[in-house]
Every structure is written in structure tokens, then in C-alpha cells.
Design a protein around this motif. Sequence first.
Motif, PDB file in Angstrom:
ATOM      1  N   PHE A 110       0.824  -1.211   0.000  1.00 42.19           N
ATOM      2  CA  PHE A 110       0.000   0.000   0.000  1.00 42.19           C
ATOM      3  C   PHE A 110       0.857   1.259   0.000  1.00 42.19           C
ATOM      4  N   LEU A 111       1.952   1.247   0.739  1.00 41.74           N
ATOM      5  CA  LEU A 111       2.842   2.407   0.750  1.00 41.74           C
ATOM      6  C   LEU A 111       3.480   2.629  -0.622  1.00 41.74           C
ATOM      7  N   MET A 112       3.907   1.543  -1.257  1.00 45.41           N
ATOM      8  CA  MET A 112       4.509   1.665  -2.586  1.00 45.41           C
ATOM      9  C   MET A 112       3.497   2.186  -3.608  1.00 45.41           C
ATOM     10  N   ARG A 113       2.268   1.724  -3.515  1.00 43.45           N
ATOM     11  CA  ARG A 113       1.236   2.167  -4.460  1.00 43.45           C
ATOM     12  C   ARG A 113       0.806   3.605  -4.164  1.00 43.45           C
ATOM     13  N   SER A 114       0.783   3.972  -2.880  1.00 42.88           N
ATOM     14  CA  SER A 114       0.317   5.311  -2.511  1.00 42.88           C
ATOM     15  C   SER A 114       1.354   6.393  -2.788  1.00 42.88           C
ATOM     16  N   PHE A 115       2.606   6.123  -2.462  1.00 46.69           N
ATOM     17  CA  PHE A 115       3.627   7.163  -2.556  1.00 46.69           C
ATOM     18  C   PHE A 115       4.626   6.951  -3.684  1.00 46.69           C
ATOM     19  N   GLY A 116       4.626   5.776  -4.290  1.00 43.96           N
ATOM     20  CA  GLY A 116       5.598   5.493  -5.335  1.00 43.96           C
ATOM     21  C   GLY A 116       5.129   5.860  -6.722  1.00 43.96           C
ATOM     22  N   GLY A 117       3.968   6.400  -6.845  1.00 47.54           N
ATOM     23  CA  GLY A 117       3.455   6.745  -8.169  1.00 47.54           C
ATOM     24  C   GLY A 117       2.742   5.568  -8.805  1.00 47.54           C
ATOM     25  N   GLY A 118       3.404   4.447  -8.868  1.00 43.96           N
ATOM     26  CA  GLY A 118       2.784   3.249  -9.405  1.00 43.96           C
ATOM     27  C   GLY A 118       2.481   3.359 -10.887  1.00 43.96           C
ATOM     28  N   VAL A 119       1.609   2.539 -11.321  1.00 43.82           N
ATOM     29  CA  VAL A 119       1.208   2.467 -12.718  1.00 43.82           C
ATOM     30  C   VAL A 119      -0.290   2.711 -12.775  1.00 43.82           C
ATOM     31  N   SER A 120      -0.714   3.485 -13.752  1.00 44.52           N
ATOM     32  CA  SER A 120      -2.142   3.729 -13.869  1.00 44.52           C
ATOM     33  C   SER A 120      -2.846   2.452 -14.318  1.00 44.52           C
ATOM     34  N   LEU A 121      -4.016   2.241 -13.799  1.00 45.38           N
ATOM     35  CA  LEU A 121      -4.786   1.060 -14.163  1.00 45.38           C
ATOM     36  C   LEU A 121      -5.498   1.290 -15.492  1.00 45.38           C
ATOM     37  N   PRO A 122      -5.752   0.232 -16.239  1.00 44.99           N
ATOM     38  CA  PRO A 122      -6.443   0.380 -17.528  1.00 44.99           C
ATOM     39  C   PRO A 122      -7.799   1.069 -17.407  1.00 44.99           C
ATOM     40  N   ALA A 123      -8.526   0.781 -16.341  1.00 49.19           N
ATOM     41  CA  ALA A 123      -9.851   1.401 -16.191  1.00 49.19           C
ATOM     42  C   ALA A 123      -9.738   2.910 -16.054  1.00 49.19           C
ATOM     43  N   SER A 124      -8.727   3.399 -15.337  1.00 44.83           N
ATOM     44  CA  SER A 124      -8.567   4.845 -15.202  1.00 44.83           C
ATOM     45  C   SER A 124      -8.131   5.465 -16.524  1.00 44.83           C
ATOM     46  N   ALA A 125      -7.362   4.726 -17.327  1.00 44.14           N
ATOM     47  CA  ALA A 125      -6.971   5.228 -18.652  1.00 44.14           C
ATOM     48  C   ALA A 125      -8.199   5.369 -19.547  1.00 44.14           C
ATOM     49  N   VAL A 126      -9.071   4.377 -19.526  1.00 38.56           N
ATOM     50  CA  VAL A 126     -10.298   4.428 -20.335  1.00 38.56           C
ATOM     51  C   VAL A 126     -11.186   5.575 -19.866  1.00 38.56           C
ATOM     52  N   ASP A 127     -11.292   5.771 -18.554  1.00 38.63           N
ATOM     53  CA  ASP A 127     -12.105   6.862 -18.024  1.00 38.63           C
ATOM     54  C   ASP A 127     -11.540   8.224 -18.417  1.00 38.63           C
ATOM     55  N   SER A 128     -10.220   8.367 -18.366  1.00 42.75           N
ATOM     56  CA  SER A 128      -9.589   9.648 -18.740  1.00 42.75           C
ATOM     57  C   SER A 128      -9.858   9.984 -20.198  1.00 42.75           C
ATOM     58  N   VAL A 129      -9.686   8.997 -21.062  1.00 41.83           N
ATOM     59  CA  VAL A 129      -9.930   9.221 -22.488  1.00 41.83           C
ATOM     60  C   VAL A 129     -11.399   9.555 -22.722  1.00 41.83           C
ATOM     61  N   SER A 130     -12.281   8.838 -22.090  1.00 39.70           N
ATOM     62  CA  SER A 130     -13.714   9.070 -22.252  1.00 39.70           C
ATOM     63  C   SER A 130     -14.086  10.494 -21.836  1.00 39.70           C
ATOM     64  N   ALA A 131     -13.543  10.947 -20.720  1.00 42.29           N
ATOM     65  CA  ALA A 131     -13.853  12.301 -20.247  1.00 42.29           C
ATOM     66  C   ALA A 131     -13.348  13.359 -21.221  1.00 42.29           C
ATOM     67  N   LEU A 132     -12.146  13.163 -21.748  1.00 42.92           N
ATOM     68  CA  LEU A 132     -11.610  14.128 -22.720  1.00 42.92           C
ATOM     69  C   LEU A 132     -12.404  14.130 -24.020  1.00 42.92           C
ATOM     70  N   LEU A 133     -12.795  12.966 -24.480  1.00 42.48           N
ATOM     71  CA  LEU A 133     -13.545  12.886 -25.735  1.00 42.48           C
ATOM     72  C   LEU A 133     -14.930  13.498 -25.606  1.00 42.48           C
ATOM     73  N   ARG A 134     -15.554  13.327 -24.454  1.00 41.87           N
ATOM     74  CA  ARG A 134     -16.886  13.916 -24.257  1.00 41.87           C
ATOM     75  C   ARG A 134     -16.827  15.448 -24.353  1.00 41.87           C
ATOM     76  N   LYS A 135     -15.684  16.025 -23.955  1.00 43.30           N
ATOM     77  CA  LYS A 135     -15.520  17.474 -24.072  1.00 43.30           C
ATOM     78  C   LYS A 135     -15.332  17.895 -25.530  1.00 43.30           C
ATOM     79  N   GLN A 136     -14.740  17.014 -26.345  1.00 44.72           N
ATOM     80  CA  GLN A 136     -14.469  17.348 -27.746  1.00 44.72           C
ATOM     81  C   GLN A 136     -15.683  17.166 -28.652  1.00 44.72           C
TER      82      GLN A 136
END
Length: 187
Positions: A110-136
Motif C-alpha cells: 500500500f505504501l509503494m502504491r500510494s507514494f511510489g506513483g505506481g502504474v495507472s490502471l487500464p480502467a482509469s486510462a479508459v475513463d480519462s480518455v472518455s472524459a476528454l472525448l466527451r468534451k471534444q
Amino acid sequence: MNDKDKWSAHLEYLKVAITLSTAILAVAAAIYSDATKIPNDASKWALLASVIFVLLTLVTSISGVIYLSNFLIRTVDATLDTGRARKITKSAGASFFCFLATGFCILLFFLMRSFGGGVSLPASAVDSVSALLRKQISDPADRLNFVRFEMKGSKYIVDYMINQGPTSFRASVDVTTGQVELIERKP
């Protein structure tokens, strides 16, 4: 207090350790059953270590219950049966050590994931793209439909289509930062 009552604390601990170990193993199985849920950074090793320690906790707890059961149904005098009693305490001690090590590895994860930056999950990538596209998208009648997701190197590639028509979008998302780097529109 008779001799058998002295072992009730061992029995209660072992029951709790078996229950918690089984629950944590179920969570680990849920994580490892889907490759997209397994972290890509160094925290995956802390997660793997916690799974190994929880498995050892389960094994030593079960063996402790077995030793305790054999001890409680004995016919030999308790003062002469120190060998079996030693097996119980060693097994319970090993179980407790493994349980503490599991907790430490999960905390490290949990410490490594919270403070180490980690890797973005695929679901968050899909959500980010979806939010940007809805604005366009200018026309509110247009509906954005998810088409495809894939991973190429250190990038997530996300494809969307508008109303099942000829217009589509392809977005590239950085795996480590989760930032959308490129959106291509194909008419």
C-alpha cells in the motif's frame, strides 16, 4: 482450570488465522485472475510476498490445529506429552510470524502504491480518455461507444467510435503517469 482449557487461546488464534488467511487468499486470487489488475511496478513483488506469507500462515495454522486436536484427544498424561505440546507452540508461533510478515508486506504494498506513483490502471486510462472525448464532441446527440483497448509497450491504446458511425478516435495513454498523450480523430 484443567489442562485442556490452557490450549483454548491457541485454538482461537489458529481459527482466526485460518479465517483471515483464507479471506486474503481469496482477494489475491481475484487480483491474480485478471492480468490487468496485477501491478506493473515494483509493488507487484510486495504483493507476491504477501501472498506467499499468507499461504504459509494458512499451512502452519492448519498444521497447528491438527497438532492441537491430536494433543487434546491423547491418552498419555499431559506432563509426559511435551513433544506434542512443543509442536503446537512451534506451529502457532510460525503461523503468527507469517501472519505478521503478511501484514508487513501488505503495508509495504500500500505504501509503494500510494507514494511510489505506481502504474495507472487500464480502467482509469479508459475513463480519462472518455472524459476528454466527451468534451471534444460538439453534438449532444452523438453517443460515444467504447470499441477496443490494448497495451503497446508503455502505452495504453483506447479506441472509441461515435454512434457506430465512420468517426472514430484513437487515444494513447502513458502507463506510468496515466496522462493522455495523443488523441487521433479518424473521419
